[in-house]
Design a protein around this motif. Structure first.
Motif, PDB file in Angstrom:
ATOM      1  N   UNK A  54       0.647  -1.264  -0.157  1.00 29.97           N
ATOM      2  CA  UNK A  54       0.140  -0.079   0.026  1.00 29.97           C
ATOM      3  C   UNK A  54       0.879   1.169   0.061  1.00 29.97           C
ATOM      4  N   UNK A  55       2.128   0.968   0.155  1.00 36.01           N
ATOM      5  CA  UNK A  55       3.136   2.332   0.401  1.00 36.01           C
ATOM      6  C   UNK A  55       3.302   2.732  -1.086  1.00 36.01           C
ATOM      7  N   UNK A  56       3.378   4.001  -1.642  1.00 39.04           N
ATOM      8  CA  UNK A  56       3.634   4.456  -2.774  1.00 39.04           C
ATOM      9  C   UNK A  56       5.183   3.781  -3.141  1.00 39.04           C
ATOM     10  N   UNK A  57       5.324   3.777  -4.597  1.00 40.83           N
ATOM     11  CA  UNK A  57       6.389   2.864  -5.281  1.00 40.83           C
ATOM     12  C   UNK A  57       7.685   3.493  -4.677  1.00 40.83           C
ATOM     13  N   UNK A  58       7.961   4.758  -4.908  1.00 38.04           N
ATOM     14  CA  UNK A  58       9.052   5.391  -4.568  1.00 38.04           C
ATOM     15  C   UNK A  58       9.694   5.279  -3.050  1.00 38.04           C
ATOM     16  N   UNK A  59       8.430   5.447  -2.312  1.00 32.62           N
ATOM     17  CA  UNK A  59       9.038   5.362  -0.942  1.00 32.62           C
ATOM     18  C   UNK A  59       9.220   3.560  -0.495  1.00 32.62           C
ATOM     19  N   UNK A  60       8.598   2.760  -1.054  1.00 34.79           N
ATOM     20  CA  UNK A  60       8.656   1.465  -1.069  1.00 34.79           C
ATOM     21  C   UNK A  60      10.303   1.007  -1.449  1.00 34.79           C
ATOM     22  N   UNK A  61      10.771   1.650  -2.696  1.00 41.64           N
ATOM     23  CA  UNK A  61      12.108   1.407  -3.045  1.00 41.64           C
ATOM     24  C   UNK A  61      12.997   2.146  -2.044  1.00 41.64           C
ATOM     25  N   UNK A  62      12.736   3.180  -1.632  1.00 41.20           N
ATOM     26  CA  UNK A  62      13.795   3.775  -0.460  1.00 41.20           C
ATOM     27  C   UNK A  62      13.875   2.828   0.652  1.00 41.20           C
ATOM     28  N   UNK A  63      12.934   2.327   1.118  1.00 40.09           N
ATOM     29  CA  UNK A  63      12.760   1.638   2.354  1.00 40.09           C
ATOM     30  C   UNK A  63      13.560   0.283   1.959  1.00 40.09           C
ATOM     31  N   UNK A  64      13.535  -0.472   0.983  1.00 40.59           N
ATOM     32  CA  UNK A  64      14.187  -1.454   0.558  1.00 40.59           C
ATOM     33  C   UNK A  64      15.755  -1.262   0.532  1.00 40.59           C
ATOM     34  N   UNK A  65      16.026   0.136   0.370  1.00 40.01           N
ATOM     35  CA  UNK A  65      17.632   0.234   0.408  1.00 40.01           C
ATOM     36  C   UNK A  65      18.204   0.427   1.767  1.00 40.01           C
ATOM     37  N   UNK A  66      17.296   0.340   2.684  1.00 42.75           N
ATOM     38  CA  UNK A  66      17.910   0.457   3.925  1.00 42.75           C
ATOM     39  C   UNK A  66      17.398  -0.699   4.962  1.00 42.75           C
ATOM     40  N   UNK A  67      16.717  -1.467   4.391  1.00 44.85           N
ATOM     41  CA  UNK A  67      16.281  -2.932   5.304  1.00 44.85           C
ATOM     42  C   UNK A  67      16.074  -4.064   4.618  1.00 44.85           C
ATOM     43  N   UNK A  68      17.044  -5.180   5.031  1.00 46.60           N
ATOM     44  CA  UNK A  68      16.829  -6.437   4.296  1.00 46.60           C
ATOM     45  C   UNK A  68      15.533  -7.027   4.116  1.00 46.60           C
ATOM     46  N   UNK A  69      14.768  -6.787   5.466  1.00 44.75           N
ATOM     47  CA  UNK A  69      13.383  -7.138   5.308  1.00 44.75           C
ATOM     48  C   UNK A  69      12.647  -6.523   4.263  1.00 44.75           C
TER      49      UNK A  69
END
Length: 404
Positions: free
Chosen positions: A66-81
């Motif tokens: 449900x998170x916007x795509x660009x925010x989801x991509x940023x979160x993936x850069x800082x968390x392995x989960x």
């Protein structure tokens, strides 16, 4: 940033639960590290965990989707989960702006920039192929015929058995790309519910049998002829919304009776179109913008909302609509305004909303407005009337006359 805020909240709740049980707070938590960092480093990172581990993984995946795509991509850069969930992110948008493609930038070789852009797209799609991808939007402006090989490979990866929504929005000075109909096999085509194509060739050779679940179809600036479009529409028995526009090949648009569920039809900007024939029995809303055409709504009792935009739309509405669309409730007309005051022989018995937008005057302005009086008198149930003029104009008010 919604994911990070959510994770901080769950981290606080987790610490409170631990304190309520009389337990100790993990060292990393005391030092202010995020719960995702704790999860990433726990057990050497071999086992995937998420903050708030009491939540099932499918719920976490749904929250992340449900998170916007660009925010989801940023979160993936800082968390392995979150990186794991990013690979399963269901809705992708690939465009010049999202990936930062600027072929006209200073000091850039165009070929190198295009290859770099294609490499980014390939990497994104490859990481998501066959892993939960449900919706993809490919928006590509300024493409050339040499880019078609990239588009074919991207679609080949994107059209998986789970795909539900495909948007291919191209924009160039000349239509060069031919949509590969062969990729729409029975396997992936049966899952597609939303299809939006723009600025490409679409040439289905035979009757398509893999659009049984398609509910939304939009074709704009498409190179497709009458037989090919008829073949396509006859294959979409579940279709509910259809938008078609800016086509220069079709003279007569035919909506077959097999479209029992079609409720919304929109036709815009087709210069060669001379006739529209609809046999859809449950059409609720119809929008037409273009040049005057012969309109035949064989089944129109369910039509409640109509928008018409062409030079003589107001005259056509006076002459034909009361008898052909008796249950109309909302009518919007963009038209020239004639000076003739026509008597309405029939009434709009159900019309509640009327908007008239004047695109041009054809005579003295005060007479033009008076010509609308018979139209309004034919709407006994009218609740809202909106009149829009081309530009603000001053007229002498009748309320200045002391005799009134």
């Amino acid at each position: 940033m919604g994911v990070l805020a959510l994770e901080r909240l769950i981290s606080v709740q987790r610490r409170r639960r631990i304190q309520a049980r009389g337990g100790s707070i993990p060292l990393l938590a005391k030092r202010g590290c995020s719960s995702s960092q704790q999860d990433d480093y726990s057990e050497g990172g071999d086992k995937l965990k998420c903050s708030g581990s009491d939540l099932p993984e499918d719920i976490w995946r749904h929250i992340y989707s449900l998170v916007p795509m660009q925010d989801a991509a940023r979160a993936a850069c800082v968390s392995r989960s979150f990186r794991h969930y990013w690979r399963c992110y269901p809705n992708l948008t690939v465009s010049n702006s999202v990936l930062g493609w600027n072929k006209d930038g200073p000091g850039k070789d165009e070929m190198c920039v295009e290859n770099e852009y294609a490499g980014k797209v390939n990497k994104v799609l490859t990481n998501h192929s066959d892993v939960g991808l449900k919706s993809i939007k490919l928006e590509f402006s300024g493409h050339k015929s040499s880019d078609c090989v990239f588009l074919d490979s991207w679609l080949q990866v994107a059209l998986t058995p789970a795909i539900e929504e495909l948007r291919l929005l191209l924009s160039s000075d000349e239509t060069t790309y031919s949509f590969p109909c062969s990729l729409l096999s029975d396997q992936c085509g049966n899952s597609i519910r939303y299809l939006h194509l723009a600025d490409c060739f679409f040439r289905p050779a035979v009757r398509l049998s893999y659009f049984r679940c398609l509910t939304n179809l939009y074709l704009y600036v498409m190179c497709i002829n009458e037989d090919e479009l008829g073949c396509l529409l006859s294959s979409c028995s579940a279709l509910e919304k259809f938008g078609f526009g800016y086509n220069n090949e079709i003279n007569c648009l035919k909506i077959p009776c097999v479209l029992q569920r079609l409720s919304d039809l929109r036709v815009v900007g087709c210069n060669k179109l001379r006739a529209i024939e609809s046999k859809a029995p449950n059409l609720f809303s119809f929008t037409f913008l273009g040049e005057p055409v012969q309109l035949s709504l064989v089944e129109s009792l369910q039509l409640k909302k109509l928008t018409m935009s062409y030079s003589c739309a107001l005259d056509d509405a006076r002459d034909t609509l009361p008898s052909t669309t008796p249950n109309l409730e909302s009518l919007e007309i963009i038209s020239h305004l004639e000076t003739n005051t026509r008597i309405m022989r029939r009434q709009f018995l159900c019309l509640k909303y009327l908007r008239v937008a004047v695109s041009r005057y054809t005579g003295p302005h005060i007479k033009d407005y008076i010509s609308l009086v018979p139209f309004l008198a034919a709407c006994p149930c009218l609740e809202t009337f909106v009149l829009q003029t081309p530009a603000p104009m001053e007229h002498e008010s009748i309320f200045r006359d002391p005799r009134i």
